[in-house]
Motif scaffolding. Structure first.
Motif, PDB file in Angstrom:
ATOM      1  N   TYR A 180     -39.450 -48.157  30.002  1.00  0.00           N
ATOM      2  CA  TYR A 180     -38.142 -47.524  30.140  1.00  0.00           C
ATOM      3  C   TYR A 180     -37.513 -47.952  31.456  1.00  0.00           C
ATOM      4  N   SER A 181     -36.227 -47.712  31.576  1.00  0.00           N
ATOM      5  CA  SER A 181     -35.491 -48.110  32.777  1.00  0.00           C
ATOM      6  C   SER A 181     -35.035 -46.881  33.550  1.00  0.00           C
ATOM      7  N   THR A 182     -35.008 -47.026  34.864  1.00  0.00           N
ATOM      8  CA  THR A 182     -34.480 -45.996  35.754  1.00  0.00           C
ATOM      9  C   THR A 182     -33.445 -46.650  36.653  1.00  0.00           C
ATOM     10  N   VAL A 183     -32.277 -46.057  36.766  1.00  0.00           N
ATOM     11  CA  VAL A 183     -31.218 -46.602  37.624  1.00  0.00           C
ATOM     12  C   VAL A 183     -30.929 -45.607  38.745  1.00  0.00           C
ATOM     13  N   ILE A 184     -31.060 -46.077  39.990  1.00  0.00           N
ATOM     14  CA  ILE A 184     -30.800 -45.243  41.167  1.00  0.00           C
ATOM     15  C   ILE A 184     -29.420 -45.606  41.700  1.00  0.00           C
ATOM     16  N   SER A 185     -28.553 -44.623  41.773  1.00  0.00           N
ATOM     17  CA  SER A 185     -27.185 -44.853  42.265  1.00  0.00           C
ATOM     18  C   SER A 185     -27.029 -44.185  43.616  1.00  0.00           C
ATOM     19  N   LEU A 186     -26.806 -44.992  44.652  1.00  0.00           N
ATOM     20  CA  LEU A 186     -26.570 -44.458  45.994  1.00  0.00           C
ATOM     21  C   LEU A 186     -25.095 -44.084  46.122  1.00  0.00           C
ATOM     22  N   PRO A 187     -24.782 -43.048  46.882  1.00  0.00           N
ATOM     23  CA  PRO A 187     -23.378 -42.646  47.013  1.00  0.00           C
ATOM     24  C   PRO A 187     -22.563 -43.714  47.726  1.00  0.00           C
ATOM     25  N   ILE A 267     -29.794 -40.332  39.798  1.00  0.00           N
ATOM     26  CA  ILE A 267     -30.780 -41.173  39.107  1.00  0.00           C
ATOM     27  C   ILE A 267     -30.664 -40.963  37.602  1.00  0.00           C
ATOM     28  N   GLY A 268     -30.460 -42.073  36.882  1.00  0.00           N
ATOM     29  CA  GLY A 268     -30.400 -42.031  35.430  1.00  0.00           C
ATOM     30  C   GLY A 268     -31.663 -42.622  34.830  1.00  0.00           C
ATOM     31  N   ILE A 269     -32.142 -42.030  33.752  1.00  0.00           N
ATOM     32  CA  ILE A 269     -33.388 -42.475  33.119  1.00  0.00           C
ATOM     33  C   ILE A 269     -33.129 -42.749  31.638  1.00  0.00           C
ATOM     34  N   VAL A 289     -25.759 -42.717  31.261  1.00  0.00           N
ATOM     35  CA  VAL A 289     -25.893 -41.312  31.623  1.00  0.00           C
ATOM     36  C   VAL A 289     -25.430 -41.077  33.067  1.00  0.00           C
ATOM     37  N   LEU A 290     -25.541 -42.103  33.915  1.00  0.00           N
ATOM     38  CA  LEU A 290     -25.022 -41.989  35.283  1.00  0.00           C
ATOM     39  C   LEU A 290     -23.497 -41.956  35.294  1.00  0.00           C
ATOM     40  N   SER A 291     -22.901 -42.622  34.307  1.00  0.00           N
ATOM     41  CA  SER A 291     -21.443 -42.710  34.251  1.00  0.00           C
ATOM     42  C   SER A 291     -20.803 -41.489  33.601  1.00  0.00           C
ATOM     43  N   ASN A 292     -21.619 -40.560  33.134  1.00  0.00           N
ATOM     44  CA  ASN A 292     -21.099 -39.368  32.453  1.00  0.00           C
ATOM     45  C   ASN A 292     -20.690 -38.316  33.487  1.00  0.00           C
ATOM     46  N   PRO A 293     -19.386 -38.139  33.730  1.00  0.00           N
ATOM     47  CA  PRO A 293     -18.931 -37.219  34.776  1.00  0.00           C
ATOM     48  C   PRO A 293     -19.219 -35.753  34.469  1.00  0.00           C
ATOM     49  N   SER A 294     -19.485 -35.447  33.206  1.00  0.00           N
ATOM     50  CA  SER A 294     -19.723 -34.047  32.832  1.00  0.00           C
ATOM     51  C   SER A 294     -21.103 -33.577  33.240  1.00  0.00           C
ATOM     52  N   ASN A 295     -21.969 -34.502  33.602  1.00  0.00           N
ATOM     53  CA  ASN A 295     -23.333 -34.139  33.986  1.00  0.00           C
ATOM     54  C   ASN A 295     -23.451 -34.198  35.508  1.00  0.00           C
ATOM     55  N   GLY A 296     -23.500 -33.064  36.136  1.00  0.00           N
ATOM     56  CA  GLY A 296     -23.534 -33.018  37.599  1.00  0.00           C
ATOM     57  C   GLY A 296     -24.932 -33.015  38.179  1.00  0.00           C
ATOM     58  N   GLN A 297     -25.963 -33.091  37.350  1.00  0.00           N
ATOM     59  CA  GLN A 297     -27.338 -33.066  37.828  1.00  0.00           C
ATOM     60  C   GLN A 297     -27.675 -34.376  38.549  1.00  0.00           C
ATOM     61  N   PRO A 298     -28.463 -34.323  39.647  1.00  0.00           N
ATOM     62  CA  PRO A 298     -28.823 -35.571  40.349  1.00  0.00           C
ATOM     63  C   PRO A 298     -29.751 -36.466  39.535  1.00  0.00           C
ATOM     64  N   ILE A 299     -30.573 -35.863  38.668  1.00  0.00           N
ATOM     65  CA  ILE A 299     -31.487 -36.640  37.830  1.00  0.00           C
ATOM     66  C   ILE A 299     -31.123 -36.383  36.373  1.00  0.00           C
ATOM     67  N   ARG A 300     -30.777 -37.456  35.653  1.00  0.00           N
ATOM     68  CA  ARG A 300     -30.245 -37.302  34.300  1.00  0.00           C
ATOM     69  C   ARG A 300     -31.046 -38.170  33.328  1.00  0.00           C
ATOM     70  N   TYR A 301     -31.536 -37.525  32.288  1.00  0.00           N
ATOM     71  CA  TYR A 301     -32.301 -38.244  31.255  1.00  0.00           C
ATOM     72  C   TYR A 301     -31.382 -38.462  30.069  1.00  0.00           C
ATOM     73  N   TYR A 302     -31.381 -39.690  29.559  1.00  0.00           N
ATOM     74  CA  TYR A 302     -30.463 -40.031  28.468  1.00  0.00           C
ATOM     75  C   TYR A 302     -30.726 -39.200  27.220  1.00  0.00           C
ATOM     76  N   SER A 303     -29.648 -38.742  26.602  1.00  0.00           N
ATOM     77  CA  SER A 303     -29.728 -38.027  25.337  1.00  0.00           C
ATOM     78  C   SER A 303     -28.519 -38.398  24.502  1.00  0.00           C
ATOM     79  N   LYS A 304     -28.747 -38.890  23.296  1.00  0.00           N
ATOM     80  CA  LYS A 304     -27.631 -39.290  22.438  1.00  0.00           C
ATOM     81  C   LYS A 304     -26.698 -38.118  22.165  1.00  0.00           C
TER      82      LYS A 304
END
Length: 522
Positions: A180-187, A267-269, A289-304
């Motif tokens: 699986y992939s994990t993407v870390i986005s720095l501010p 972080i998106g997973i 999932v990182l690009s989803n503005p509705s999800n304000g959690q710092p760690i986000r796991y993809y869900s269809k």
């Protein structure tokens, strides 16, 4: 100097052997003596001799037993068996222990010196071989981070050619089964206050990930993002859910970044997928999932269910089209577009205005992707005159062909420009120590890719081109009879006159002297 240990219970034998060798080769050796097997073992441990002359018959620990113990700890020592007994059994057992040679008492000077010279040659040969091995290991260790970055980019951007991927996999000892992939986005910071520290931040974050024992590939810092690809071998058994394992590790990384730099990363997973294509899909999921503005959690796991299948499909089409276009695969790009267009027509019930809007949006996105790569396609993708679905389809096809043409010209121009820079550097610095890695770094290409495109454009390898430049310059210098061949050798970048002469003759079929003499005749 070389160290020699002489083990023999007879002092006159030890002294005679030392005298014989030291007189024939003065200043070459340091000698030490052992009168029995026990002392021989102790001195071997303390002094680590290069050569050991071991008598078979000694009081206490016998020679063969001493050799067994010494070779277990000091396999580099060259051992010569010395005995007054010409027994095949001794020789056979000694050979099993790695003994280099066998001398009979009384020792003849010529035989002793011949053995010593052969052993010195072997020691020196092993030193050279060891040095070359260390250089190769050093080169590979320096290339591994570049290869890791390159394979990450291959997965992310779908720039994978089977041969390239297999070769890099072999070097990295990587066999992708599933992961699986994990993407870390720095501010980001509008004032770029921490911009100078970004590379240092990246290095410390990467080191933290590697030191944590996580078996994953880490991409270079692209913009403000770092991508991880966690690979699970075929025989790997996950002891608990992948989601839980991935989230726990993401929390550790998030905590480290927050603690070290006082910034909050996102972080998106992605989900667990199979093979290279699966990892790429997982990367899309993590990015999405990182690009989803509705999800304000710092760690986000993809869900269809959270992001929507339609959004995922749109992103896939954009990414696939971009990949095929940048790889200049127009037929594949058109096929992808037709499939997407057919689905669009079906979902919009053939509404031309909605289809035109979606297609226009697609080309605007492609323009943005390409612009980030330094390619501008302004003016391509205007479909205002398409009033029927088939007109729209045809206009989009034409636009795709135009995009490939622009990308092709841009790639050719950039590649040729880079190779010209490399050639200019070689022509101006041929007298210095030049490596392919150095030149590749100078033009910001990986050594592997640079080597491939250099040969493709120039029709010759980097080394052959460098040799050609040096030999052509040496031909000019040979016209000056005030310069010695040795001086010319150094001026064109060679450190060994003999090697220079061999290379020169290989290229011109004449030695430098013969070439100069031929010039005099004419």
């Amino acid at each position: 100097m070389y160290r020699i240990l002489i083990a023999d219970d007879e002092a006159i034998e030890r002294q005679g052997l030392e005298l014989m060798i030291s007189r024939a080769m003065p200043g070459t050796f340091e000698f030490s003596h052992a009168e029995n097997g026990r002392i021989a073992i102790e001195k071997a441990e303390q002094e680590k001799p290069d050569i050991i002359f071991m008598d078979i018959k000694m009081p206490g620990i016998q020679g063969i037993d001493a050799i067994k113990e010494i070779t277990q700890k000091h396999s580099h020592s060259k051992i010569v068996l010395v005995t007054a007994y010409d027994y095949f059994g001794y020789a056979k057992e000694a050979l099993k222990l790695g003994v280099q040679d066998y001398l009979l008492k009384p020792k003849k000077k010529e035989q002793v010196l011949d053995v010593v010279k052969k052993l010195i040659e072997k020691i020196e040969s092993e030193k050279i071989q060891r040095s070359e091995e260390l250089k190769q290991r050093e080169t590979i260790s320096q290339l591994l981070p570049l290869l890791e970055s390159e394979i990450c980019l291959m997965i992310m951007m779908n720039f994978i050619l089977d041969t390239d991927f297999d070769q890099i996999n072999e070097l990295l000892k990587l066999k992708i089964h599933k992961g699986y992939s994990t993407v870390i986005s720095l501010p980001t910071d509008d004032d770029d206050q921490y911009e100078p520290e970004k590379q240092y931040m990246y290095s410390t974050i990467k080191n933290f990930i590697k030191m944590s024992g996580k078996d994953c590939l880490v991409s270079p810092l692209i913009g403000n993002r770092i991508t991880l690809f966690t690979n699970f071998p075929e025989d790997h058994r996950v002891t608990y859910s992948v989601r839980e394992e991935a989230t726990l590790f993401a929390e550790k990384v998030h905590h480290f970044i927050c603690k070290e730099y006082n910034i909050k990363a996102s972080i998106g997973i992605g989900t667990m997928r199979e093979g290279v294509e699966g990892l790429r899909s997982s990367y899309y999921e993590a990015s999405m999932v990182l690009s989803n503005p509705s999800n304000g959690q710092p760690i986000r796991y993809y869900s269809k269910q959270k992001t929507g299948q339609e959004k995922e499909l749109t992103l896939r089409i954009e990414e696939q089209l971009f990949t095929e276009l940048t790889n200049l695969k127009i037929d594949c790009a058109i096929q992808i577009f037709h499939q997407a267009f057919d689905m669009l027509v079906e979902t919009t019930n053939g509404d031309v205005n909605r289809c035109r809007g979606e297609v226009t949006e697609l080309f605007i996105t492609l323009n943005k992707y390409l612009f980030r790569q330094g390619v501008s396609i302004d003016g391509i993708g205007n479909f205002s005159e398409a009033i029927e679905l088939e007109q729209l389809r045809h206009a989009a096809e034409v636009s795709l062909h135009l995009i490939v043409e622009v990308i092709s010209k841009d790639k050719l121009s950039k590649t040729e420009s880079l190779i010209e820079q490399a050639k200019k550097y070689i022509q101006e610095n041929y007298s210095k120590e030049i490596s392919m890695e150095l030149v590749a770094e100078m033009i910001n290409l990986s050594p592997y890719y640079f080597s491939k495109i250099f040969k493709k454009i120039e029709g010759t390898t980097f080394i052959d081109y460098l040799t050609f430049v040096r030999i052509e310059k040496s031909k000019e210098l040979l016209l000056d009879h005030n310069l010695s061949l040795k001086e010319i050798c150094f001026q064109v970048g060679y450190n060994d006159p003999n090697y220079f002469s061999r290379v020169f003759k290989k290229v011109t079929e004449l030695s430098p002297s013969e070439y100069r003499n031929q010039l005099v005749k004419y």
